[in-house]
Design an enzyme around this catalytic site. Sequence first.
Site, PDB file in Angstrom:
ATOM      1  N   GLU A  47       0.855  -1.194   0.000  1.00 31.96           N
ATOM      2  CA  GLU A  47       0.000   0.000   0.000  1.00 31.96           C
ATOM      3  C   GLU A  47       0.890   1.242   0.000  1.00 31.96           C
ATOM      4  OE1 GLU A  47      -2.195   0.345   3.816  1.00 31.96           O
ATOM      5  OE2 GLU A  47      -0.562   1.768   4.079  1.00 31.96           O
ATOM      6  N   CYS A  90      -3.308  -4.779   3.704  1.00 36.16           N
ATOM      7  CA  CYS A  90      -2.262  -5.690   4.195  1.00 36.16           C
ATOM      8  C   CYS A  90      -2.300  -7.061   3.541  1.00 36.16           C
ATOM      9  CB  CYS A  90      -2.372  -5.837   5.718  1.00 36.16           C
ATOM     10  SG  CYS A  90      -2.155  -4.282   6.584  1.00 36.16           S
ATOM     11  N   HIS A 136      -1.690 -12.725  10.312  1.00 37.83           N
ATOM     12  CA  HIS A 136      -1.391 -11.297  10.150  1.00 37.83           C
ATOM     13  C   HIS A 136      -1.320 -10.667  11.535  1.00 37.83           C
ATOM     14  CE1 HIS A 136      -1.280  -7.244   8.750  1.00 37.83           C
ATOM     15  NE2 HIS A 136      -2.395  -6.946   9.382  1.00 37.83           N
TER      16      HIS A 136
END
Lengths: 137, 357
Positions: free
Chosen positions: B90, B122, B245
């Site tokens: 990003e 993400c 994550h």
Amino acid sequence: MSVARTWRTRKQRYALVGERCDYCQNAIFPPRDVCPHCAEPAQKEFALSGRGTVYSYTTVFDPPTGFDAFAPYPVALVKLDEGPMVTAQLTDIMPDQVKIGMPVEMVTRKLNEQGDEGIIVYSYKFRPQLQRQALAA
Amino acid sequence: MTEVKDSVLLRPNRPVGIVGYGAYVPIYRLPAREVARIWSGRDAELPIKEKAVAGLDEDTASMSIEAARNALARAQIDPKRIRAVWVGSESHPYAVKPTSTIVAEALDIVPLTQAADWEFACKAGTEAMQAAIAFVGSGMATYALSIGMDTAQGRPGDALEYTAAAGGAAILIGPAEESLATIEASVSYVTDTPDFWRRAHVHYPSHGQRFTGEPAYFHHVTHAAQIMLEELGRKPADYRYVVLHQPNVKFPQRAAKLLGFKPEQVQAGLLVGRIGNTYAGSSLVGMTAVLDEARPGDQVLVVSFGSGAGSDAFSLEVTERIEAARGRAPQTLDYIARRVEIDYATYARMRGKLLMK
């Protein structure tokens, strides 16, 4: 550096691609039309390993235009393992930590930005050899 | 009409796996207590210890190049055989101009290759990895390079400033028989959930505060993982490692517990406390730390999360080739051990937070 020149030199800047002389077998960097060792023409492309040692160094406090954002930064003469000597910035190191003879390795980093709207120029720099740090730890 | 039920698991025609992997984490660290010192005056319950910060001369392109060089060093293949370079981030340096062509040029993969940049908060890195699995698995390519890398920005003083970090990993996908870890299956679980976003031409992202937890992170991560376990007929105990994550330390620990994993299965891949949330790199760099210590036969479950929102889950099995390959490049913990602490003023300079004109 113009966009055209930046583009023309991208291989040498991104990955230390030089030449090896067909006649005297010396490694050459940056690439050029005639071998500086034996004056023979037409050389073969050759990617240098990127490993070398600091031959000498200085710290730039008053940088040329386009490098103001990075000052103060160390610049070194790096003696590559294959022979050529290159002038380059050192990175990931404070100026007072640089030592003559220090083993360094090439990394590709941002050299500068041509203003907010121009291109971003990437180039080789050198940092203390990471593998060695890891092995010593 | 007869009802046709396709498998929800994604499996290519030809078995594929990870033939090379490489991490990158910058040298600079900003302790969370430094952010607290400037903005809150309280340092109780900080989300992490410290985060990795990109140097003045680093961005997603330069960091991707180093991670990719490490992946190629482990794979020991001719870069000209790679048919795709896909970078998920990003924080691509350009709004228009691919990061991937810069990486492909630096690694001498050009010119006979796909090159594109991926975007899904993400999850962009694992999205690129899914595509690389398909590209190799279909037989269109022998090797495809996927990268998740970020130099994430948090608004000064915002909760995200404690954790938004720089780093990531490059994963080279190739035939299963050459792999350090084979990929048994993957699954994607996606809904339209606005938990975190950044509008065009805006510098810092916005987020839905507590909304980022239950309906976003926990819902997608646990569903993707549960579907994977059910469809493969596995239990959490079948996996030696699980990598989720990691936006902070608590979220992945809690999600792993909800799924039935034990803390020791989470530990090796849980890097966020020491490097922060590397966004598109987060789950992948955790996976590289696991591959650095895993033994042949170990099963690994990896689940990413991207805001917006979705999760990709991957089930891996480590092969004997890991032993010879891991020492060919710096390991993830080598990068984490290489550490220069900076204060908030240096951080503000490095991340362009000072008004210069």
